[in-house]
Design a protein around this motif. Sequence first.
Motif, PDB file in Angstrom:
ATOM      1  N   ASP A 396       0.834  -1.200   0.000  1.00  0.00           N
ATOM      2  CA  ASP A 396       0.000   0.000   0.000  1.00  0.00           C
ATOM      3  C   ASP A 396       0.868   1.248   0.000  1.00  0.00           C
ATOM      4  O   ASP A 396       1.895   1.331   0.714  1.00  0.00           O
ATOM      5  CB  ASP A 396      -0.912   0.011   1.226  1.00  0.00           C
ATOM      6  N   ASN A 397       0.464   2.209  -0.804  1.00  0.00           N
ATOM      7  CA  ASN A 397       1.200   3.471  -0.905  1.00  0.00           C
ATOM      8  C   ASN A 397       0.858   4.343   0.301  1.00  0.00           C
ATOM      9  O   ASN A 397      -0.296   4.774   0.444  1.00  0.00           O
ATOM     10  CB  ASN A 397       0.826   4.176  -2.206  1.00  0.00           C
ATOM     11  N   PRO A 398       1.817   4.626   1.160  1.00  0.00           N
ATOM     12  CA  PRO A 398       1.515   5.454   2.340  1.00  0.00           C
ATOM     13  C   PRO A 398       1.179   6.897   1.970  1.00  0.00           C
ATOM     14  O   PRO A 398       0.565   7.614   2.767  1.00  0.00           O
ATOM     15  CB  PRO A 398       2.797   5.369   3.170  1.00  0.00           C
ATOM     16  N   ASN A 399       1.552   7.338   0.765  1.00  0.00           N
ATOM     17  CA  ASN A 399       1.289   8.717   0.353  1.00  0.00           C
ATOM     18  C   ASN A 399       0.082   8.834  -0.590  1.00  0.00           C
ATOM     19  O   ASN A 399      -0.108   9.874  -1.209  1.00  0.00           O
ATOM     20  CB  ASN A 399       2.529   9.289  -0.351  1.00  0.00           C
ATOM     21  N   TYR A 400      -0.702   7.758  -0.678  1.00  0.00           N
ATOM     22  CA  TYR A 400      -1.840   7.760  -1.610  1.00  0.00           C
ATOM     23  C   TYR A 400      -2.860   8.816  -1.204  1.00  0.00           C
ATOM     24  O   TYR A 400      -3.275   8.889  -0.047  1.00  0.00           O
ATOM     25  CB  TYR A 400      -2.488   6.375  -1.617  1.00  0.00           C
ATOM     26  N   GLN A 401      -3.275   9.649  -2.171  1.00  0.00           N
ATOM     27  CA  GLN A 401      -4.217  10.728  -1.904  1.00  0.00           C
ATOM     28  C   GLN A 401      -5.551  10.541  -2.627  1.00  0.00           C
ATOM     29  O   GLN A 401      -6.421  11.421  -2.542  1.00  0.00           O
ATOM     30  CB  GLN A 401      -3.592  12.079  -2.332  1.00  0.00           C
ATOM     31  N   GLY A 402      -5.696   9.445  -3.338  1.00  0.00           N
ATOM     32  CA  GLY A 402      -6.928   9.205  -4.081  1.00  0.00           C
ATOM     33  C   GLY A 402      -6.848   9.761  -5.501  1.00  0.00           C
ATOM     34  O   GLY A 402      -5.884  10.438  -5.873  1.00  0.00           O
ATOM     35  N   VAL A 403      -7.900   9.455  -6.279  1.00  0.00           N
ATOM     36  CA  VAL A 403      -7.955   9.952  -7.657  1.00  0.00           C
ATOM     37  C   VAL A 403      -8.333  11.429  -7.623  1.00  0.00           C
ATOM     38  O   VAL A 403      -9.339  11.816  -7.022  1.00  0.00           O
ATOM     39  CB  VAL A 403      -8.969   9.146  -8.487  1.00  0.00           C
ATOM     40  N   TRP A 404      -7.525  12.221  -8.307  1.00  0.00           N
ATOM     41  CA  TRP A 404      -7.767  13.662  -8.277  1.00  0.00           C
ATOM     42  C   TRP A 404      -8.905  14.025  -9.217  1.00  0.00           C
ATOM     43  O   TRP A 404      -9.030  13.487 -10.330  1.00  0.00           O
ATOM     44  CB  TRP A 404      -6.508  14.412  -8.695  1.00  0.00           C
ATOM     45  N   LYS A 405      -9.773  14.917  -8.785  1.00  0.00           N
ATOM     46  CA  LYS A 405     -10.840  15.443  -9.609  1.00  0.00           C
ATOM     47  C   LYS A 405     -10.885  16.959  -9.442  1.00  0.00           C
ATOM     48  O   LYS A 405     -10.653  17.477  -8.336  1.00  0.00           O
ATOM     49  CB  LYS A 405     -12.196  14.852  -9.208  1.00  0.00           C
ATOM     50  N   PRO A 406     -11.204  17.663 -10.518  1.00  0.00           N
ATOM     51  CA  PRO A 406     -11.338  19.126 -10.374  1.00  0.00           C
ATOM     52  C   PRO A 406     -12.486  19.462  -9.423  1.00  0.00           C
ATOM     53  O   PRO A 406     -13.449  18.702  -9.313  1.00  0.00           O
ATOM     54  CB  PRO A 406     -11.631  19.611 -11.801  1.00  0.00           C
ATOM     55  N   ARG A 407     -12.394  20.533  -8.782  1.00  0.00           N
ATOM     56  CA  ARG A 407     -13.457  20.956  -7.877  1.00  0.00           C
ATOM     57  C   ARG A 407     -14.695  21.350  -8.684  1.00  0.00           C
ATOM     58  O   ARG A 407     -14.613  21.679  -9.866  1.00  0.00           O
ATOM     59  CB  ARG A 407     -12.986  22.127  -6.999  1.00  0.00           C
ATOM     60  N   LYS A 408     -15.844  21.289  -8.030  1.00  0.00           N
ATOM     61  CA  LYS A 408     -17.111  21.629  -8.653  1.00  0.00           C
ATOM     62  C   LYS A 408     -17.402  23.131  -8.490  1.00  0.00           C
ATOM     63  O   LYS A 408     -17.134  23.709  -7.427  1.00  0.00           O
ATOM     64  CB  LYS A 408     -18.251  20.823  -8.034  1.00  0.00           C
ATOM     65  N   ILE A 409     -17.968  23.677  -9.536  1.00  0.00           N
ATOM     66  CA  ILE A 409     -18.394  25.066  -9.487  1.00  0.00           C
ATOM     67  C   ILE A 409     -19.808  25.150 -10.062  1.00  0.00           C
ATOM     68  O   ILE A 409     -20.240  24.245 -10.791  1.00  0.00           O
ATOM     69  CB  ILE A 409     -17.448  25.986 -10.284  1.00  0.00           C
ATOM     70  N   PRO A 410     -20.574  26.169  -9.740  1.00  0.00           N
ATOM     71  CA  PRO A 410     -21.919  26.317 -10.321  1.00  0.00           C
ATOM     72  C   PRO A 410     -21.849  26.398 -11.843  1.00  0.00           C
ATOM     73  O   PRO A 410     -20.960  27.043 -12.410  1.00  0.00           O
ATOM     74  CB  PRO A 410     -22.431  27.621  -9.701  1.00  0.00           C
ATOM     75  N   ASN A 411     -22.776  25.707 -12.484  1.00  0.00           N
ATOM     76  CA  ASN A 411     -22.827  25.682 -13.939  1.00  0.00           C
ATOM     77  C   ASN A 411     -23.402  27.004 -14.446  1.00  0.00           C
ATOM     78  O   ASN A 411     -24.568  27.329 -14.167  1.00  0.00           O
ATOM     79  CB  ASN A 411     -23.692  24.524 -14.413  1.00  0.00           C
ATOM     80  N   PRO A 412     -22.607  27.782 -15.162  1.00  0.00           N
ATOM     81  CA  PRO A 412     -23.138  29.081 -15.638  1.00  0.00           C
ATOM     82  C   PRO A 412     -24.261  28.919 -16.661  1.00  0.00           C
ATOM     83  O   PRO A 412     -25.044  29.846 -16.860  1.00  0.00           O
ATOM     84  CB  PRO A 412     -21.908  29.748 -16.267  1.00  0.00           C
ATOM     85  N   ASP A 413     -24.358  27.728 -17.288  1.00  0.00           N
ATOM     86  CA  ASP A 413     -25.402  27.495 -18.291  1.00  0.00           C
ATOM     87  C   ASP A 413     -26.589  26.709 -17.729  1.00  0.00           C
ATOM     88  O   ASP A 413     -27.435  26.229 -18.493  1.00  0.00           O
ATOM     89  CB  ASP A 413     -24.819  26.717 -19.480  1.00  0.00           C
ATOM     90  N   PHE A 414     -26.639  26.609 -16.424  1.00  0.00           N
ATOM     91  CA  PHE A 414     -27.698  25.784 -15.821  1.00  0.00           C
ATOM     92  C   PHE A 414     -29.065  26.443 -15.997  1.00  0.00           C
ATOM     93  O   PHE A 414     -29.237  27.655 -15.895  1.00  0.00           O
ATOM     94  CB  PHE A 414     -27.427  25.584 -14.325  1.00  0.00           C
ATOM     95  N   PHE A 415     -30.048  25.580 -16.295  1.00  0.00           N
ATOM     96  CA  PHE A 415     -31.448  25.987 -16.284  1.00  0.00           C
ATOM     97  C   PHE A 415     -32.261  24.754 -15.902  1.00  0.00           C
ATOM     98  O   PHE A 415     -31.786  23.618 -15.947  1.00  0.00           O
ATOM     99  CB  PHE A 415     -31.895  26.539 -17.649  1.00  0.00           C
ATOM    100  N   GLU A 416     -33.479  24.947 -15.542  1.00  0.00           N
ATOM    101  CA  GLU A 416     -34.363  23.847 -15.179  1.00  0.00           C
ATOM    102  C   GLU A 416     -35.695  24.028 -15.892  1.00  0.00           C
ATOM    103  O   GLU A 416     -36.467  24.937 -15.568  1.00  0.00           O
ATOM    104  CB  GLU A 416     -34.565  23.783 -13.668  1.00  0.00           C
ATOM    105  N   ASP A 417     -35.909  23.160 -16.851  1.00  0.00           N
ATOM    106  CA  ASP A 417     -37.169  23.152 -17.588  1.00  0.00           C
ATOM    107  C   ASP A 417     -37.959  21.936 -17.125  1.00  0.00           C
ATOM    108  O   ASP A 417     -37.634  20.801 -17.472  1.00  0.00           O
ATOM    109  CB  ASP A 417     -36.902  23.083 -19.091  1.00  0.00           C
ATOM    110  N   LEU A 418     -38.995  22.157 -16.349  1.00  0.00           N
ATOM    111  CA  LEU A 418     -39.804  21.069 -15.821  1.00  0.00           C
ATOM    112  C   LEU A 418     -40.984  20.723 -16.724  1.00  0.00           C
ATOM    113  O   LEU A 418     -41.763  19.819 -16.403  1.00  0.00           O
ATOM    114  CB  LEU A 418     -40.329  21.436 -14.424  1.00  0.00           C
ATOM    115  N   HIS A 419     -41.105  21.414 -17.848  1.00  0.00           N
ATOM    116  CA  HIS A 419     -42.224  21.172 -18.762  1.00  0.00           C
ATOM    117  C   HIS A 419     -41.717  21.071 -20.204  1.00  0.00           C
ATOM    118  O   HIS A 419     -42.108  21.881 -21.060  1.00  0.00           O
ATOM    119  CB  HIS A 419     -43.268  22.282 -18.638  1.00  0.00           C
ATOM    120  N   PRO A 420     -40.860  20.101 -20.489  1.00  0.00           N
ATOM    121  CA  PRO A 420     -40.360  19.974 -21.874  1.00  0.00           C
ATOM    122  C   PRO A 420     -41.458  19.627 -22.872  1.00  0.00           C
ATOM    123  O   PRO A 420     -41.247  19.774 -24.082  1.00  0.00           O
ATOM    124  CB  PRO A 420     -39.333  18.843 -21.768  1.00  0.00           C
TER     125      PRO A 420
END
Length: 595
Positions: A396-420
């Motif tokens: 086992d790698n004592p320095n293992y930090q896990g799989v790196w992923k970019p941090r999440k940010i709010p989606n500037p193009d987000f919308f919610e259409d509940l009546h497609p």
Amino acid sequence: MELKMRLCVALLSLSLCLGLMGHVRAQEEAEDMDMDVEDAIDDMQEEDVEEEEQQVPSSPPVPTVTYKAPEPMGEHYFAESFDKGTLQGWVLSQAKKDGIDEEIAKYDGKWEVEEMKDTKLPGDKGLVLKSKAKHHAISALLLRPFTFDTKPLIVQYEVNFQTGIDCGGAYVKLLSQTPDLDLEEFVDKTPYTIMFGPDKCGEDYKLHFIFRHKNPKTGEFEEKHAKKPDADLRTYYTDKKTHLYTLVLNPDNSFEILIDQTVVNSGSLLNDMTPPINPPAEIEDPDDLKPEDWDERPKIQDPDAVKPEDWDEDAPAKIADEDAVKPDGWLDEEPEYISDPDALKPEDWDEDMDGEWEAPQIPNPVCETAPGCGPWERPVIDNPNYKGKWKPPMIDNPNYQGVWKPRKIPNPDFFEDLHPFRMTPISAVGLELWSMSSDIFFDNFFVTSDRNVAERWAADGWGLKKAAEGAAEPGLMNQMITAAEERPWLWVVYVLTVALPLVLIIVFCCTGKSSESTSAAEYKKTDAPQPDVKEEAEEEDTKEEESAKKSEEEDSTGEAEEAAEDDGKDDNTSSQRSEDDILRRSPRSRKPRKD
């Protein structure tokens, strides 16, 4: 007897298929006789339709009157049966397709209104795509635009691939209501709201349901595709029958796709479309970069491990088997292959062009009876001392930090259409197709918001067509023969299940010698004790019974005479006579009296 019983049991099992086939054949012959009588009464009826009616009494009756076009019986936006025989109300595209060669850019594919080639309903006409390898485009306006608000949308129409389909589509487009809509300029890029229907190329069988969704933030349109149906669609493209395709969209965002009024796909516009209607609320930060010292290795080589001193990395993986012995008769001096002594150099062989001619090699006939030819070599086996290249064990790698992923940010193009479901209104129906197959038959287009009205239209159109096609289907025997013509190996199955049991029954049950004769023949081949023949034993028993009966009658007469002559003799004489009588009464031990 036991062997024969087993054979008969096997024959009975094998002859089950023969019995079933005979039953089917007898039923069809009886039906053919009835059909001949009916043909004599009414020569105008189709023979194959009558046969199917008799085989399946519950099938809808074959229409005997002139086909009557269906009439819409409720609220609808579009209804077209083509039974007037014209393209009145339809507009042929005069445009060209962009981005392709000029020779094939025109929408010059031919359309005709005609009956199907093998129609079962005289008078029933439809729209037929007539050309191969051509672009086709034709459209017609709705009676009034359909607006997606509180009412469902039901779209249905019929398709028949009369000559099969190799590569091409048979889908319909519901064109969007726009100020600049010109049906004469109908092309592939003309805005549409919904595309629905079958499509095939090669072995890819599709049933499209695509709608163009408008992004409420950007105003751009994006195609959303329904999930692939779980049902096997192959039959609908290959059976050359007329099939009814129906799309139902509900205000609650649910949808159903039906073929022949059976649901083959369903779901929700919110959850079962690709790509999804609504984008994710968060996305990965494109500017976030992984640190240089980030360690993603869960395992590493043990840095403290040391290769053992006795580890031999140079040992071969395979070694010669020292225990192997050359087989007796091995021909070391004989080659495994020799030149063909019967081969002749071709007359047109040119050594300058083709090189020196050499006879082809053939297996040495001397080696056919020998264990082997040529120099003998020991076979190789796995080396028990082989270890391969040494590698440190993983830890086992004592320095293992896990799989790196970019941090999440709010989606500037987000919308919610509940009546497609609230799509762009539609104002026209169009067919914009390219096909490598011709004679695709379209019929009975219908657009409505009332499902009951759609089902009545389907019953009056497709329902009658289905009944006529079903009644004209061949009987079981004809289907079996047709299947065998397409798959010749089925003839072998038919022979094994029909002819073979019949032959075996004739051989084993109708001919052959008795078991007693067979047993006698078998006893002649051995010195084992043989039982008495049944007939001889019965004759001996009969003779013994007759002899015993005759002796008893003689004894009765003799005893009476002795009783008169020996009256008054002493008891010893009587006792002796009694013993003699007992002996005389035994038919096997008594000897005839000589008085």
